[in-house]
Design a protein around this motif. Sequence first.
Motif, mmCIF file in Angstrom:
data_model
loop_
_atom_site.group_PDB
_atom_site.id
_atom_site.type_symbol
_atom_site.label_atom_id
_atom_site.label_comp_id
_atom_site.label_asym_id
_atom_site.label_seq_id
_atom_site.Cartn_x
_atom_site.Cartn_y
_atom_site.Cartn_z
ATOM 1 N N SER A 1 -9.316 -18.667 1.360
ATOM 2 C CA SER A 1 -7.945 -18.533 0.891
ATOM 3 C C SER A 1 -7.104 -17.739 1.878
ATOM 4 N N GLN A 2 -5.891 -18.200 2.116
ATOM 5 C CA GLN A 2 -4.957 -17.481 2.977
ATOM 6 C C GLN A 2 -3.927 -16.726 2.150
ATOM 7 N N PHE A 3 -4.088 -16.746 0.836
ATOM 8 C CA PHE A 3 -3.087 -16.172 -0.052
ATOM 9 C C PHE A 3 -3.483 -14.779 -0.516
ATOM 10 N N ASN A 4 -2.462 -13.962 -0.727
ATOM 11 C CA ASN A 4 -2.652 -12.591 -1.204
ATOM 12 C C ASN A 4 -1.784 -12.339 -2.420
ATOM 13 N N ILE A 5 -2.226 -11.361 -3.202
ATOM 14 C CA ILE A 5 -1.315 -10.711 -4.129
ATOM 15 C C ILE A 5 -1.154 -9.302 -3.572
ATOM 16 N N TYR A 6 -0.102 -8.636 -3.968
ATOM 17 C CA TYR A 6 0.169 -7.301 -3.445
ATOM 18 C C TYR A 6 0.273 -6.321 -4.603
ATOM 19 N N LEU A 7 -0.455 -5.202 -4.469
ATOM 20 C CA LEU A 7 -0.482 -4.185 -5.514
ATOM 21 C C LEU A 7 0.133 -2.886 -5.038
ATOM 22 N N LYS A 8 0.873 -2.261 -5.933
ATOM 23 C CA LYS A 8 1.374 -0.904 -5.707
ATOM 24 C C LYS A 8 0.425 0.026 -6.445
ATOM 25 N N THR A 9 -0.330 0.822 -5.690
ATOM 26 C CA THR A 9 -1.317 1.724 -6.281
ATOM 27 C C THR A 9 -1.006 3.157 -5.867
ATOM 28 N N PRO A 10 -1.530 4.127 -6.623
ATOM 29 C CA PRO A 10 -1.407 5.512 -6.162
ATOM 30 C C PRO A 10 -2.080 5.653 -4.788
ATOM 31 N N ASP A 11 -1.622 6.626 -4.018
ATOM 32 C CA ASP A 11 -2.122 6.792 -2.650
ATOM 33 C C ASP A 11 -3.631 6.974 -2.576
ATOM 34 N N TYR A 12 -4.217 7.761 -3.488
ATOM 35 C CA TYR A 12 -5.659 7.997 -3.425
ATOM 36 C C TYR A 12 -6.432 6.692 -3.621
ATOM 37 N N LEU A 13 -5.940 5.815 -4.519
ATOM 38 C CA LEU A 13 -6.618 4.526 -4.735
ATOM 39 C C LEU A 13 -6.447 3.608 -3.535
ATOM 40 N N LYS A 14 -5.263 3.617 -2.972
ATOM 41 C CA LYS A 14 -4.992 2.791 -1.795
ATOM 42 C C LYS A 14 -5.919 3.191 -0.643
ATOM 43 N N ASP A 15 -6.037 4.510 -0.399
ATOM 44 C CA ASP A 15 -6.923 4.997 0.667
ATOM 45 C C ASP A 15 -8.369 4.624 0.389
ATOM 46 N N TRP A 16 -8.805 4.838 -0.847
ATOM 47 C CA TRP A 16 -10.191 4.558 -1.226
ATOM 48 C C TRP A 16 -10.513 3.074 -1.082
ATOM 49 N N LEU A 17 -9.625 2.220 -1.564
ATOM 50 C CA LEU A 17 -9.860 0.772 -1.446
ATOM 51 C C LEU A 17 -9.904 0.333 0.019
ATOM 52 N N ARG A 18 -9.015 0.864 0.819
ATOM 53 C CA ARG A 18 -9.031 0.521 2.252
ATOM 54 C C ARG A 18 -10.341 0.966 2.894
ATOM 55 N N HIS A 19 -10.844 2.094 2.473
ATOM 56 C CA HIS A 19 -12.095 2.612 3.039
ATOM 57 C C HIS A 19 -13.298 1.813 2.551
ATOM 58 N N GLU A 20 -13.310 1.439 1.287
ATOM 59 C CA GLU A 20 -14.482 0.814 0.672
ATOM 60 C C GLU A 20 -14.502 -0.720 0.766
ATOM 61 N N MET A 21 -13.338 -1.366 0.684
ATOM 62 C CA MET A 21 -13.336 -2.827 0.537
ATOM 63 C C MET A 21 -12.427 -3.570 1.505
ATOM 64 N N TRP A 22 -11.950 -2.881 2.511
ATOM 65 C CA TRP A 22 -11.068 -3.527 3.483
ATOM 66 C C TRP A 22 -11.878 -4.456 4.371
ATOM 67 N N ASN A 23 -11.403 -5.684 4.535
ATOM 68 C CA ASN A 23 -12.037 -6.646 5.424
ATOM 69 C C ASN A 23 -11.235 -6.657 6.718
ATOM 70 N N GLU A 24 -11.821 -6.134 7.763
ATOM 71 C CA GLU A 24 -11.133 -5.987 9.050
ATOM 72 C C GLU A 24 -10.713 -7.337 9.621
ATOM 73 N N ASP A 25 -11.563 -8.356 9.475
ATOM 74 C CA ASP A 25 -11.244 -9.685 10.010
ATOM 75 C C ASP A 25 -10.045 -10.306 9.301
ATOM 76 N N GLU A 26 -9.982 -10.118 7.982
ATOM 77 C CA GLU A 26 -8.907 -10.738 7.205
ATOM 78 C C GLU A 26 -7.700 -9.824 7.011
ATOM 79 N N GLN A 27 -7.847 -8.543 7.334
ATOM 80 C CA GLN A 27 -6.769 -7.563 7.192
ATOM 81 C C GLN A 27 -6.228 -7.486 5.761
#
Length: 152
Positions: A2-28
């Motif tokens: 899939s090339q499609f995204n949804i976009y979420l507004k999250t608190p900063d701590y959740l945003k940082d944690w998700l980027r650290h834990e589940m970010w896919n570098e290839d798909e950004q």
Amino acid sequence: MSQFNIYLKTPDYLKDWLRHEMWNEDEQRIVFPRNSAEWIVLCLFLGKRPADAPVDVADDDLLPIKVPTQPGKNPAVFNYMPEFAKKALINTIKRRFKFLMWKELHVIKPDEVQITDIIYAFMEKHGISDNGKNWETIRQMYFRMRKVYGEK
């Protein structure tokens, strides 16, 4: 894929944690593991975009989440989440975060270690920005859970 995204507004701590834990570098973007609670909520509530619904636009404040590919649901068509569904997804993410925080921090006796130190160590371990707002949010969350579970 899939090339499609949804976009979420999250608190900063959740945003940082998700980027650290589940970010896919290839798909950004964040890619939730198949059959995880977050993936299931996404699949359950993704629908066709209403004609009058605005298209989500990438923004530094928003977290891009991959729209999963599912049998019988083309991501080109099923790539819309209403606001209440996004709130359900954010709440699912928050629950996973709280579970992780409790699992890691509740084994430490508060009279043996400074609570300040263990929260900062937890934040560093999970890629959460070292700022007062994140620290205070996590501290409050932890104290509330400790109070609830300490009474039982």
